[in-house]
Design a protein around this motif. Sequence first.
Motif, PDB file in Angstrom:
ATOM      1  N   VAL A 144      60.910 -17.726  24.492  1.00 47.01           N
ATOM      2  CA  VAL A 144      60.273 -16.538  23.917  1.00 47.01           C
ATOM      3  C   VAL A 144      58.765 -16.537  24.119  1.00 47.01           C
ATOM      4  CG1 VAL A 144      62.089 -16.090  22.241  1.00 47.01           C
ATOM      5  CG2 VAL A 144      60.194 -17.600  21.607  1.00 47.01           C
ATOM      6  N   ASN A 145      58.210 -17.569  24.730  1.00 44.56           N
ATOM      7  CA  ASN A 145      56.780 -17.583  25.060  1.00 44.56           C
ATOM      8  C   ASN A 145      56.507 -16.585  26.177  1.00 44.56           C
ATOM      9  OD1 ASN A 145      57.954 -20.512  24.680  1.00 44.56           O
ATOM     10  ND2 ASN A 145      55.950 -20.515  23.693  1.00 44.56           N
ATOM     11  N   GLY A 146      55.337 -15.898  26.093  1.00 40.91           N
ATOM     12  CA  GLY A 146      54.968 -14.930  27.118  1.00 40.91           C
ATOM     13  C   GLY A 146      55.768 -13.643  27.030  1.00 40.91           C
ATOM     14  N   LYS A 147      56.070 -13.225  25.812  1.00 39.32           N
ATOM     15  CA  LYS A 147      56.942 -12.068  25.599  1.00 39.32           C
ATOM     16  C   LYS A 147      56.378 -11.173  24.492  1.00 39.32           C
ATOM     17  CE  LYS A 147      60.305 -14.167  28.058  1.00 39.32           C
ATOM     18  NZ  LYS A 147      59.682 -15.471  28.299  1.00 39.32           N
ATOM     19  N   ILE A 148      56.991  -9.998  24.344  1.00 38.54           N
ATOM     20  CA  ILE A 148      56.933  -9.244  23.096  1.00 38.54           C
ATOM     21  C   ILE A 148      58.330  -9.336  22.509  1.00 38.54           C
ATOM     22  CG2 ILE A 148      56.504  -7.035  21.969  1.00 38.54           C
ATOM     23  CD1 ILE A 148      53.996  -8.203  23.243  1.00 38.54           C
ATOM     24  N   LEU A 149      58.421  -9.829  21.272  1.00 39.55           N
ATOM     25  CA  LEU A 149      59.703  -9.984  20.591  1.00 39.55           C
ATOM     26  C   LEU A 149      59.928  -8.804  19.670  1.00 39.55           C
ATOM     27  CD1 LEU A 149      59.394 -13.771  19.620  1.00 39.55           C
ATOM     28  CD2 LEU A 149      60.031 -12.759  21.818  1.00 39.55           C
ATOM     29  N   ARG A 150      61.200  -8.532  19.338  1.00 37.66           N
ATOM     30  CA  ARG A 150      61.536  -7.409  18.456  1.00 37.66           C
ATOM     31  C   ARG A 150      62.701  -7.808  17.560  1.00 37.66           C
ATOM     32  NH1 ARG A 150      63.715  -1.551  20.587  1.00 37.66           N
ATOM     33  NH2 ARG A 150      65.458  -2.862  21.233  1.00 37.66           N
ATOM     34  N   ILE A 151      62.433  -7.913  16.245  1.00 34.74           N
ATOM     35  CA  ILE A 151      63.468  -8.290  15.292  1.00 34.74           C
ATOM     36  C   ILE A 151      63.247  -7.558  13.970  1.00 34.74           C
ATOM     37  CG2 ILE A 151      63.630 -10.613  16.295  1.00 34.74           C
ATOM     38  CD1 ILE A 151      62.236 -11.657  13.718  1.00 34.74           C
ATOM     39  N   ASN A 152      64.230  -7.631  13.097  1.00 30.79           N
ATOM     40  CA  ASN A 152      64.053  -7.285  11.691  1.00 30.79           C
ATOM     41  C   ASN A 152      63.912  -8.609  10.956  1.00 30.79           C
ATOM     42  OD1 ASN A 152      64.284  -6.687   8.969  1.00 30.79           O
ATOM     43  ND2 ASN A 152      65.856  -5.131   9.259  1.00 30.79           N
ATOM     44  N   PRO A 153      62.731  -8.910  10.411  1.00 29.21           N
ATOM     45  CA  PRO A 153      62.509 -10.237   9.840  1.00 29.21           C
ATOM     46  C   PRO A 153      63.088 -10.434   8.441  1.00 29.21           C
ATOM     47  CG  PRO A 153      60.534  -8.925   9.601  1.00 29.21           C
ATOM     48  CD  PRO A 153      61.513  -8.073  10.362  1.00 29.21           C
ATOM     49  N   LEU A 154      63.522  -9.365   7.774  1.00 31.16           N
ATOM     50  CA  LEU A 154      64.110  -9.528   6.450  1.00 31.16           C
ATOM     51  C   LEU A 154      65.404 -10.326   6.544  1.00 31.16           C
ATOM     52  CD1 LEU A 154      63.650  -5.943   4.967  1.00 31.16           C
ATOM     53  CD2 LEU A 154      62.442  -8.013   4.243  1.00 31.16           C
ATOM     54  N   LYS A 155      65.668 -11.138   5.545  1.00 27.88           N
ATOM     55  CA  LYS A 155      66.908 -11.920   5.525  1.00 27.88           C
ATOM     56  C   LYS A 155      68.090 -10.963   5.401  1.00 27.88           C
ATOM     57  CE  LYS A 155      69.133 -15.812   3.180  1.00 27.88           C
ATOM     58  NZ  LYS A 155      69.223 -16.656   4.390  1.00 27.88           N
ATOM     59  N   PRO A 156      68.997 -10.957   6.373  1.00 28.27           N
ATOM     60  CA  PRO A 156      70.105  -9.995   6.328  1.00 28.27           C
ATOM     61  C   PRO A 156      71.146 -10.377   5.281  1.00 28.27           C
ATOM     62  CG  PRO A 156      70.293 -11.412   8.251  1.00 28.27           C
ATOM     63  CD  PRO A 156      68.992 -11.765   7.605  1.00 28.27           C
ATOM     64  N   GLY A 157      71.820  -9.377   4.781  1.00 26.30           N
ATOM     65  CA  GLY A 157      72.895  -9.611   3.835  1.00 26.30           C
ATOM     66  C   GLY A 157      74.199  -9.916   4.549  1.00 26.30           C
ATOM     67  N   ALA A 158      75.309  -9.799   3.809  1.00 24.76           N
ATOM     68  CA  ALA A 158      76.621 -10.081   4.395  1.00 24.76           C
ATOM     69  C   ALA A 158      76.934  -9.112   5.522  1.00 24.76           C
ATOM     70  CB  ALA A 158      77.692 -10.020   3.315  1.00 24.76           C
ATOM     71  N   THR A 159      76.468  -7.890   5.394  1.00 22.53           N
ATOM     72  CA  THR A 159      76.638  -6.895   6.457  1.00 22.53           C
ATOM     73  C   THR A 159      75.263  -6.372   6.864  1.00 22.53           C
ATOM     74  OG1 THR A 159      76.899  -5.079   4.878  1.00 22.53           O
ATOM     75  CG2 THR A 159      78.908  -6.222   5.597  1.00 22.53           C
ATOM     76  N   VAL A 160      75.172  -5.903   8.085  1.00 22.82           N
ATOM     77  CA  VAL A 160      73.912  -5.347   8.576  1.00 22.82           C
ATOM     78  C   VAL A 160      74.160  -3.918   9.020  1.00 22.82           C
ATOM     79  CG1 VAL A 160      72.932  -7.559   9.281  1.00 22.82           C
ATOM     80  CG2 VAL A 160      74.326  -6.261  10.896  1.00 22.82           C
ATOM     81  N   PRO A 161      73.106  -3.098   9.086  1.00 20.72           N
ATOM     82  CA  PRO A 161      73.280  -1.703   9.487  1.00 20.72           C
ATOM     83  C   PRO A 161      73.827  -1.590  10.905  1.00 20.72           C
ATOM     84  CG  PRO A 161      71.119  -2.047   8.486  1.00 20.72           C
ATOM     85  CD  PRO A 161      71.713  -3.396   8.705  1.00 20.72           C
ATOM     86  N   ALA A 162      74.414  -0.444  11.192  1.00 17.46           N
ATOM     87  CA  ALA A 162      74.876  -0.165  12.548  1.00 17.46           C
ATOM     88  C   ALA A 162      73.717  -0.300  13.522  1.00 17.46           C
ATOM     89  CB  ALA A 162      75.464   1.236  12.622  1.00 17.46           C
ATOM     90  N   GLY A 163      73.997  -0.870  14.683  1.00 16.65           N
ATOM     91  CA  GLY A 163      72.952  -1.059  15.678  1.00 16.65           C
ATOM     92  C   GLY A 163      72.180  -2.338  15.521  1.00 16.65           C
ATOM     93  N   MET A 164      72.547  -3.176  14.536  1.00 13.41           N
ATOM     94  CA  MET A 164      71.873  -4.447  14.307  1.00 13.41           C
ATOM     95  C   MET A 164      72.893  -5.577  14.323  1.00 13.41           C
ATOM     96  SD  MET A 164      68.630  -3.707  13.996  1.00 13.41           S
ATOM     97  CE  MET A 164      67.972  -5.245  13.341  1.00 13.41           C
ATOM     98  N   ILE A 165      72.415  -6.778  14.646  1.00 12.68           N
ATOM     99  CA  ILE A 165      73.247  -7.979  14.674  1.00 12.68           C
ATOM    100  C   ILE A 165      72.526  -9.076  13.908  1.00 12.68           C
ATOM    101  CG2 ILE A 165      74.334  -9.739  16.132  1.00 12.68           C
ATOM    102  CD1 ILE A 165      74.375  -7.702  18.402  1.00 12.68           C
TER     103      ILE A 165
END
Length: 327
Positions: A144-165
């Motif tokens: 991941v060095n030399g990149k732009i990263l994209r995440i949702n940093p919040l701790k996910p629950g048992a399920t996540v919204p559609a379009g997320m893993i």
Amino acid sequence: KVSSPGLNIGNATAGNSELGVRGFAYHPDFNNASAAGYLKFYTMSCHNTSTRTLAGAIPLYHTAPPGAPTVCDNVLAEWKMYSATDQRANPSSRREVLRFPQFYANHGSDALVFDSSTKLLYMATGDGGSQNDPYNVASNVDYVNGKILRINPLKPGATVPAGMIKHSSGAWSFPTSNPGVSGPGKYAYYVKGMRHPEAMFRNGGDLIIADIGGAVFEEINILKLSGDQGRSFGWDGVEGRNPVRTTTVPPVAGYTHAENGGSSAIIIGGVPNNTMGTAFNGKVIAGDLVKGKIIYGDLAAMRNARSWSTPMVPVQQAVLRNSAGQT
């Protein structure tokens, strides 16, 4: 302003050269008491490798390339204020989100910028340091060095919204459109080919990025918050627009070291809206950390220059005067 420090990272931080505490961002829902991001913010800092065994340390996202040294670990951490009226960080709230190695004491991980509409966090990571990307990580999607990263940093629950893993660590989640989902590469990475993107800001659907150059050229790049996944911004095969490599996204503006009188390091500011006089409205304001210069260029023109067939936008040096008219 408070009489006591709002945040103490602690003495585990490695403060060598360009490292230490590098990035800071409030969650878009910081002021929304009914949201998971309420009173939360994030830091990027580099920590001694001895902290890997401390309580709460998250496992390395990946190891260093074979033969590469490690001076410290880049750590994305989540914090929460005590309350809306006590705006100090609660030390016990600290949660590590992501940790990965930093090879040398330069070109660390820096800017953190949220897209307020999607609540996704974009992270700018340097190529790990030294010169000329000695381990070729900027274009290697296994790092991941030399990149732009994209995440949702919040701790996910048992399920996540559609379009997320949910990531297997359970510490963060990522969009299904990130390139590592359908192709090779780490799930967190969004685009590759960055050298040292020390500063960036969001304007509409774009990130305006200052990527500090090697020995030749300082770059201003524009990244689309949606639709650029998997694209390369060229490093270390391309610096500035040399050589021509039409499979990459070229810089939209910048300047050579020769034009700037020697060693240079670009940093980006923002786009004023009547805050610097109307003459600077719609202009990207940037500066050079080495020479102390402030430059500007037209944002609309830059947006149209993301093609190799369109020339880069000229930048001009701003002349600053005090109230007495002195430069």
